[in-house]
Design an enzyme around this catalytic site. Structure first.
Site, mmCIF file in Angstrom:
data_model
loop_
_atom_site.group_PDB
_atom_site.id
_atom_site.type_symbol
_atom_site.label_atom_id
_atom_site.label_comp_id
_atom_site.label_asym_id
_atom_site.label_seq_id
_atom_site.Cartn_x
_atom_site.Cartn_y
_atom_site.Cartn_z
ATOM 1 N N ARG A 82 0.835 -1.208 0.000
ATOM 2 C CA ARG A 82 0.000 0.000 0.000
ATOM 3 C C ARG A 82 0.870 1.260 0.000
ATOM 4 O O ARG A 82 0.565 2.234 -0.681
ATOM 5 C CB ARG A 82 -0.932 -0.018 1.216
ATOM 6 C CG ARG A 82 -1.971 1.078 1.182
ATOM 7 C CD ARG A 82 -3.047 0.868 2.221
ATOM 8 N NE ARG A 82 -2.532 1.008 3.573
ATOM 9 C CZ ARG A 82 -3.204 0.671 4.673
ATOM 10 N NH1 ARG A 82 -4.423 0.182 4.595
ATOM 11 N NH2 ARG A 82 -2.677 0.836 5.857
ATOM 12 N N LYS A 184 -2.729 6.456 1.478
ATOM 13 C CA LYS A 184 -2.441 6.967 2.819
ATOM 14 C C LYS A 184 -1.483 8.161 2.697
ATOM 15 O O LYS A 184 -0.336 8.114 3.143
ATOM 16 C CB LYS A 184 -1.866 5.856 3.705
ATOM 17 C CG LYS A 184 -2.636 5.724 5.026
ATOM 18 C CD LYS A 184 -2.257 4.468 5.776
ATOM 19 C CE LYS A 184 -2.641 4.547 7.237
ATOM 20 N NZ LYS A 184 -4.074 4.490 7.523
ATOM 21 N N GLU A 220 -16.348 6.476 5.211
ATOM 22 C CA GLU A 220 -15.659 5.862 6.345
ATOM 23 C C GLU A 220 -15.499 6.890 7.433
ATOM 24 O O GLU A 220 -15.882 8.049 7.283
ATOM 25 C CB GLU A 220 -14.308 5.299 5.897
ATOM 26 C CG GLU A 220 -13.374 6.321 5.288
ATOM 27 C CD GLU A 220 -11.994 5.731 4.968
ATOM 28 O OE1 GLU A 220 -11.516 4.876 5.739
ATOM 29 O OE2 GLU A 220 -11.404 6.144 3.966
HETATM 30 C C1 PLP Z 1 -5.183 3.741 7.901
HETATM 31 C C2 PLP Z 1 -6.607 4.018 7.618
HETATM 32 C C3 PLP Z 1 -7.607 3.048 7.758
HETATM 33 C C4 PLP Z 1 -7.345 1.693 8.335
HETATM 34 O O1 PLP Z 1 -6.558 0.884 7.532
HETATM 35 P P1 PLP Z 1 -5.823 -0.382 8.155
HETATM 36 O O2 PLP Z 1 -4.984 -0.902 7.061
HETATM 37 O O3 PLP Z 1 -6.862 -1.341 8.584
HETATM 38 O O4 PLP Z 1 -5.036 0.128 9.312
HETATM 39 C C5 PLP Z 1 -8.905 3.363 7.377
HETATM 40 N N1 PLP Z 1 -9.211 4.584 6.905
HETATM 41 C C6 PLP Z 1 -8.282 5.548 6.776
HETATM 42 C C7 PLP Z 1 -8.689 6.866 6.252
HETATM 43 C C8 PLP Z 1 -6.957 5.299 7.138
HETATM 44 O O5 PLP Z 1 -6.045 6.258 7.032
#
Ligand code: PLP
Length: 341
Positions: A82, A184, A220
């Site tokens: 990722r 991210k 989300e």
């Molecule tokens: C990091 C993150 C998540 C969770 O992702 P994981 O891989 O399960 O830790 C969900 N939403 C956002 C916006 C994030 O930055």
């Protein structure tokens, strides 16, 4: 192994505690080998693209102690991939998988004094980050990159924890359909701080974002995906599908466990806000949050509450996921990766 630090492992929050060592590698035409360093600060050029233009990204994953005392990571290769995808989206130099995994491992192995012992519900949160640096002024990709990995022992992310998270729908947008929400990228998060602040001022834990185009479908929470359970035989676990949601490793794991271990129907599709009223359970998923059951969702037309919270399916998913993460259950999919070796 260094002696564990004398911390109150049962009552850790989600805060930075300075580790003794962190891993760092630099790209300047090619990647340096990378090494551990005691220097917790970073000195970067005032023109660095990471400072001005948000050319920066990060990851988050956890290391756990098994009952036998061994340390392992949870699906670290997912985070490595990722981060590489995010780097490509932001025209940054991707960190090679081998370097990412070595950096994460070396960081954890060097800070075992901070790895919470088994049985307290705590873990070691690992934070890799990649920043565009170097002298620069105009809007263009950085000439050099710093990859750093540090870690910090953490407890629950939401203070509500297992008694339930309270979400309020925000009219602010986190990410646009063709923007960077699915990556991210650090720049996604400053813009969402105001939504969290407003949610907290109203007495909620976190904001729930809707799709930016129509404000009709669930996206989300600020740092966690969401799912709902629709009762039935079998029950259905549904999670929103959208190009601006960050693909959560925890959600991917939950979907697999729901389908393969619990025999649930699993759907990833657009989920309209009205559907929340028909859910029997709802939860947030993320590395930091784990599986955090949702107790209440407020929106402009009313409020939905979930009782009991956590519900039976989320309780079972939590038992499975945390059991695998903490080395209490078999791991047929190879999700646990030893830190040593
Ligand atoms: C990091 C993150 C998540 C969770 O992702 P994981 O891989 O399960 O830790 C969900 N939403 C956002 C916006 C994030 O930055």
């Amino acid at each position: 192994m260094p002696e564990r630090r004398d911390l109150d492992w049962k009552n850790l929050g989600f805060a930075y505690l300075r580790p003794r060592l962190r891993f760092q590698a630099v790209w300047d035409g090619e990647w340096s080998a990378g090494e551990l360093t005691e220097e917790s600060t970073l000195t970067i050029e005032e023109g660095a693209c990471g400072l001005h233009y948000g050319q920066q990204c990060f990851e988050g994953l956890k290391a756990f102690s098994a009952p036998d005392g061994s340390a392992h990571l949870f699906r670290p290769e997912m985070n490595g991939k990722r981060m590489a995808r995010t780097a490509e989206r932001l025209l940054m130099e991707p960190v090679p998988q081998e370097l990412f995994l070595r950096g994460v491992r070396e960081c954890v192995a060097a800070n075992l004094d901070l790895l919470p012992p088994h049985g307290h519900g705590a873990s070691l949160y690992v934070r890799p980050l990649l920043i565009g640096v170097g002298d620069n002024l105009g809007l263009r990709p950085a000439p050099r990159y710093v990859f750093r990995v540090f870690c910090s022992p953490v407890g629950p992310y939401f203070k509500g924890g297992q008694t339930g998270v309270h979400l309020v729908v925000t009219d602010l947008d986190r990410a646009a359909p063709n923007g960077t929400g699915a990556y991210k990228a650090g720049g996604n998060y400053a813009g969402a701080l105001l939504a969290t602040k407003r949610a907290k001022a109203l007495g909620f834990d976190e904001a729930l974002f809707l799709d930016a185009r129509e404000h009709r479908y669930l996206e989300e929470a600020g740092s966690a995906n969401v799912y709902g359970i629709i009762a039935g035989h079998p029950a259905t676990l549904v999670t929103p599908d959208s190009p601006s949601i960050l693909p959560s490793v925890t959600m991917d794991s939950v979907l697999t466990l729901a389908r393969e271990d619990l025999g649930l129907k699993v759907e990833r599709r657009p989920v309209a806000l009205e559907e929340v009223a028909g859910f029997s359970e709802m939860a947030c998923t993320g590395t930091a949050a784990g599986i955090a059951p949702v107790a209440r969702v407020r929106h402009t037309e009313g409020e939905v509450t979930f009782n009991p919270c956590p519900g039976p399916i989320s309780t079972e998913l939590y038992r499975l996921l945390s059991g695998i993460q903490r080395g209490l259950l078999p791991d047929p999919r190879g999700w646990r990766v030893p830190v040593a070796g």
